[in-house]
Design an enzyme around this catalytic site. Structure first.
Site, PDB file in Angstrom:
ATOM      1  CB  SER A  18      41.030  -7.542  45.770  1.00 38.65           C
ATOM      2  OG  SER A  18      41.512  -6.510  46.618  1.00 38.65           O
ATOM      3  CD  GLU A  19      37.774  -5.624  47.369  1.00 38.62           C
ATOM      4  OE1 GLU A  19      37.153  -6.664  47.628  1.00 38.62           O
ATOM      5  OE2 GLU A  19      38.929  -5.400  47.784  1.00 38.62           O
ATOM      6  CB  THR A  20      38.659  -0.197  41.519  1.00 39.70           C
ATOM      7  OG1 THR A  20      39.808  -0.939  41.080  1.00 39.70           O
ATOM      8  CG2 THR A  20      38.793   1.255  41.092  1.00 39.70           C
TER       9      THR A  20
END
Length: 286
Positions: A47-49
């Site tokens: 979902s996020e990096t």
């Protein structure tokens, strides 16, 4: 020769690996291009990096950029805590003991370092807009449930990322929701990332609130295991409705996860806290 950067994958809002929300962190991102960061975020497919840079503001300990596979966010909650955890584990020494300051797209975000290893970020201010009652049927269609309050009704809360906040009649009603993908997609036209539901447990329950956050990913319905920004928006909504007592929330139950969030109101804002655990620690070639 390929460049190698320090890399961690962290599970956020949990002490137990694989029960929280995963986050990829590139610890020394100075010199990476936007195209490289977008490519890495698409490849991790989380979902996020996050990508950590030297701070630009002298008051900050570091500067972070937050990418999903499709876009960049000015702020997000679980990446804030997960990045701070990764940096502290890697040896970052805060400028002020017991406190970090993250620089990101919404400005400076203070983070407290607890003696027990937990971290908590100060929720950014939120713009709150009550949803017009004419849209309540659309919410009911998206959730396939009418077990949500109309007084107070759903609220759009935005703090760099926007969520439609819906208070369900109970934690059990929240858990029973079976969202409809097409109807959720219709609600996203309001300019929100997704729908964040919450419902209260009776005294003695596993937490004070059960939380769920749903959205669509390339047209397919998805649900987040644990969502820092959604919980921060919920805390701001509760604050606007007169809430000031600390509380706990659980998220991810329907996904066989067990995210745990603590919220306290201090210094005129809710602080969103939890633990993180590292599950991958190494290097990434770019």
């Amino acid at each position: 020769m390929q460049d190698q950067r320090r890399f961690k994958q962290v599970d956020v809002f949990t002490c137990v690996p694989f029960k929280g929300n995963p986050l990829a962190v590139v610890l020394n991102a100075d010199g990476l291009s936007d195209e490289q960061m977008h490519a890495i975020a698409r490849w991790t497919n989380l979902s996020e990096t996050t990508f950590v840079f030297a701070p630009r503001d002298p008051a900050a300990d570091y500067y972070v950029r937050i990418f999903s596979p499709g876009t960049e966010f000015p702020f997000a909650g679980h990446p804030t805590l997960g990045t701070a955890h990764a940096l502290l584990e890697a040896g970052l020494r805060p400028k002020t003991p017991g406190r970090l300051v993250q620089e990101c797209g919404v400005g400076l975000v203070p983070i407290r370092v607890g003696d027990d290893g937990s971290l908590a970020f100060r929720s950014p201010p939120a713009q709150l807009e009550a949803l017009h009652e004419s849209l309540f049927p659309a919410v009911a269609a998206a959730l396939q449930s009418r077990a949500f309050g109309v007084a107070p009704g759903p609220v759009i809360a935005s703090m760099g990322i926007a969520w439609l906040i819906v208070r369900m009649d109970s934690a059990e009603a929240c858990l029973a929701v079976q969202p409809d993908a097409a109807a959720v997609l219709d609600l996203l036209r309001l300019g929100v990332a997704g729908v964040a539901m919450y419902g209260a447990y009776a005294p003695g329950g596993p937490a004070d609130y059960e939380v769920r956050a749903v959205f669509t990913k390339q047209g397919v319905l998805a649900e987040d295991p644990v969502t820092g920004s959604a919980n921060a928006c919920i805390a701001r909504v509760l604050e606007a409705q007169g809430g000031s007592e600390p509380y706990t929330a659980r998220q991810g139950t329907v996904l066989q996860c067990d995210g745990r969030i603590s919220v306290v109101y201090e210094d005129g804002a809710p602080w969103i806290g939890g633990h993180s655990v590292t599950v991958i620690d190494g290097k990434i070639k770019v």
